[in-house]
Design an enzyme around this catalytic site. Structure first.
Site, PDB file in Angstrom:
ATOM      1  N   SER A   1       0.837  -1.202   0.000  1.00 55.82           N
ATOM      2  CA  SER A   1       0.000   0.000   0.000  1.00 55.82           C
ATOM      3  C   SER A   1       0.867   1.246   0.000  1.00 55.82           C
ATOM      4  O   SER A   1       2.005   1.226   0.461  1.00 55.82           O
ATOM      5  CB  SER A   1      -0.903   0.022   1.231  1.00 55.82           C
ATOM      6  OG  SER A   1      -0.132   0.255   2.399  1.00 55.82           O
ATOM      7  N   ASP A   2       0.312   2.315  -0.519  1.00 57.66           N
ATOM      8  CA  ASP A   2       0.939   3.612  -0.344  1.00 57.66           C
ATOM      9  C   ASP A   2       0.816   3.956   1.145  1.00 57.66           C
ATOM     10  O   ASP A   2      -0.016   3.388   1.857  1.00 57.66           O
ATOM     11  CB  ASP A   2       0.226   4.652  -1.218  1.00 57.66           C
ATOM     12  CG  ASP A   2       1.130   5.803  -1.603  1.00 57.66           C
ATOM     13  OD1 ASP A   2       2.184   5.990  -0.944  1.00 57.66           O
ATOM     14  OD2 ASP A   2       0.800   6.516  -2.552  1.00 57.66           O
TER      15      ASP A   2
END
Length: 170
Positions: free
Chosen positions: A154-155
């Site tokens: 994930s960012d």
């Protein structure tokens, strides 16, 4: 582009880095100040695909894992996260299936053909579901349709749920 990626990967390897969060791909530049336009390869999906896949090949030929980011439709820099500017939810990039496949997905598909090791999902919502928790995008398109065999990361702060996001393909 290959030499650029190879130089990037070699520099990372010499510093003891095993994964590079790049290259960035996907934004078409619909808004001049939006998304990560400056970080990618331009507005043309074909040129993005060539630039991204050659950069991935170069990074990984240097023995470093490349990360194709930001999956997918990252067209906005503001209102990507809940509670930003007082909004209860992030804004949604609503993209029909044909547009998704013909424009936004192309650079990611070419990177997967180069055996990219990781894909980073993005902050914003896509079709009213957070990109990092969107099973259609992660399990259906990325893993099943494109055959991605690496891992999804994930960012920063892009995970909005725990088990639900894991089951959605994160």
């Amino acid at each position: 582009m290959y030499q650029r990626g190879r130089a990037h990967g070699t520099e990372a390897r010499l510093k003891g880095v095993n994964i590079v969060f790049g290259p960035s791909m996907g934004p078409l530049g619909k808004h001049p100040a939006g998304g990560r336009n400056w970080e990618g390869f331009g507005a043309d999906p074909v040129l993005q695909a060539i630039g991204a896949s050659e950069t991935v090949r170069g990074i990984q030929d240097a023995g470093v894992i490349a990360t194709a980011k930001h999956y997918i439709g990252n067209e906005q820099e503001h209102f990507r996260r809940a509670l930003e500017w007082g909004l209860p939810n992030a804004m949604s990039s609503n993209i029909d299936d044909r547009t998704l496949h013909e424009l936004y997905l192309w650079p990611f598909a070419e990177s997967i053909r180069q055996h990219v090791g990781a894909v980073m999902c993005s902050y914003q919502m896509v079709n009213n579901s957070y990109a990092c928790g969107n099973s259609k995008l992660l399990n259906g398109i990325l893993k099943d349709e494109l055959g991605f065999q690496g891992f999804v990361v994930s960012d920063w702060l892009a995970v909005r749920g725990g088990v639900s996001h894991a089951l959605a393909g994160l």
